[in-house]
Motif scaffolding. Structure first.
Motif: not given
Length: 457
Positions: A231-243
């Motif tokens: 789940l942390n990897r998913i939230t990090t990915l979202i932060r990188d893509i969507c700010d």
């Protein structure tokens, strides 16, 4: 070095818009290629050119005619077939078996018939060399919907294949209890629109949050980190893509999974379409990777996979389109990824990738060559080279420019039509600063050549 579990070539005969076409999928040859990034292949072209057909043909290599076959519906006759090369082994599937013998051969080499259904004529053949050990037969046997995925408790997988569309399928679904997920990680894994399973996805989030909380309550912070990792990897990915700062939460009363976006609690039904699309397929992929019994024990996101993404840019803001593939390329370093897209922002976002511009419908014959993407290309150049679009403005402005250049050429030839030329130039200049700059530059050039004073009123 490219990961060994990769599709190396594909050829379609009388399938969809293609009469006879072939593509070689080469690894990126650049010596400067980052070894910790996925290998990406991008299909572009006009509507109806066969982008989805190619993805469906790739999926069928691993799907094995399970249930409704997406590619089978695009076979045009009993002579339709697909040849492929996977792990240096030839393969073929189609709808008519009568002209084949086992072993047989195609343009890529020798193969054995592995599956034949006399009632409908469908067949699949692969890998004469090391037929039992090459991996694809095990994959197809263990993922067949008619048999359990764990044919034997010791079965382990060297690689996996998945397919998703950009549809925003995630939605609020009732969680009745914390319970074990019994569905196999291969269920509908190559169905594109049906790959995301909202009920299972939210159950997985609820289970991970519960197990993490229980581990922390027991003082086992290391185990809690393991449960939180995906789940942390998913939230990090979202932060990188969507700010955006995301947090998946498990509400106690009533029992429900929600998501906090920049501190605000939002139900999945209310998420923006683009965000919902990314979370849907990335989270589903994560839970599948976590559930597969892998042969090699390592970070599940680093396992060798083949990933097919149909219209990955759908619902995404251009800023997100520019960021999604670089983020995925880093998240899945040992993946071979095939993507269909209409977006110049997606095509221009990755430096190490192959881009295949598919021909207009009805012209799909011969070899489709890939060109390497590269940094430093403007979106103007990508629109021209990859998408065949020369226009820089809206349709009406482009029509005015066409008329302006026609009047300019006439005036330069016989000094006639100055009034109409200036009138058209004035209309263009009124459309915006950029158009005005171009028009004034052209008028100055005309004045230098003709010696006449030209200016807009």
């Amino acid at each position: 070095m490219p990961q060994p579990y990769r599709v190396e070539a594909l050829a379609l005969h009388q399938v969809g818009v293609f009469d006879d076409v072939s593509i070689d999928f080469k690894p990126i040859a650049s010596a400067e290629r980052d070894a910790d990034k996925a290998e990406i292949h991008l299909f572009t072209g006009p509507n109806g050119c066969g982008k989805s057909t190619l993805l469906y043909a790739l999926a069928e290599i691993f799907n094995g005619y399970q249930g409704d076959s997406l590619i089978l519906s695009r076979f045009r006759s009993s002579d339709s077939y697909v040849d492929f090369l996977f792990r240096e082994q030839a393969g073929k599937y189609g709808v008519r078996y009568s002209n084949l013998v086992s072993p047989s051969s195609n343009r890529y080499g020798d193969f054995l018939i592995a599956k034949y259904e006399p009632t409908n004529g469908r067949y699949f053949g692969y890998g004469k060399k090391n037929f039992e050990e090459n991996g694809l037969r095990l994959w197809r046997q263990c993922t067949d919907i008619s048999t359990p995925y764990n044919l034997h408790p010791m079965t382990r997988f060297k690689y996996a294949a998945f397919a998703y569309s950009g549809q925003r399928t995630l939605r609020d679904t009732k969680i009745s209890a914390i319970q074990q997920i019994t569905a196999t990680p291969f269920e509908a894994a190559l169905s594109f629109d049906g790959s995301v399973r909202p009920q299972i996805l939210l159950q997985w989030i609820a289970n991970n949050r519960t197990q993490s909380a229980l581990a922390k309550a027991d003082g086992d912070n290391q185990a809690a980190q393991v449960y939180d990792q995906a789940l942390n990897r998913i939230t990090t990915l979202i932060r990188d893509i969507c700010d955006l700062e995301l947090e998946f939460r498990l509400e106690r009363s009533p029992l429900a999974v929600t998501v906090r976006v920049n501190g605000d609690t939002i139900h999945f039904d209310s998420l923006p379409d683009g965000l919902k699309s990314i979370i849907s397929w990335v989270a589903d992929l994560s839970l599948r990777l976590e559930a597969i019994p892998w042969q090699e024990q390592r970070d599940v996101f680093s396992q060798p996979i083949i990933l097919l993404l149909d219209e990955v840019d759908i619902h995404l803001h251009p800023k997100w389109q520019r960021r999604i593939l670089p983020a995925i390329q880093t998240l899945l370093p040992n993946a071979q990824i095939f993507v269909s897209t209409h977006s110049p922002f997606v095509v221009g976002s990755v430096e190490d990738a192959w881009v295949y511009r598919l021909p207009e419908p009805g012209q799909g014959n011969g070899i489709i060559e890939g060109v390497q993407s590269g940094a430093g290309k403007s979106y103007r150049l990508i629109l021209n080279e990859v998408f065949g679009i020369d226009d820089e403005f809206d349709i009406e402005t482009e029509a005015l420019f066409d008329e302006f250049y026609r009047l300019r050429d006439r005036f330069m030839k016989d000094q006639q039509g100055l009034e109409v030329l200036l009138e058209t130039a004035g209309k263009l200049a009124a459309r915006g600063e950029e158009a005005a700059l171009i028009v004034n530059r052209e008028l100055r050039q005309i004045a230098r050549v003709t010696g006449q004073e030209l200016s807009l009123a």
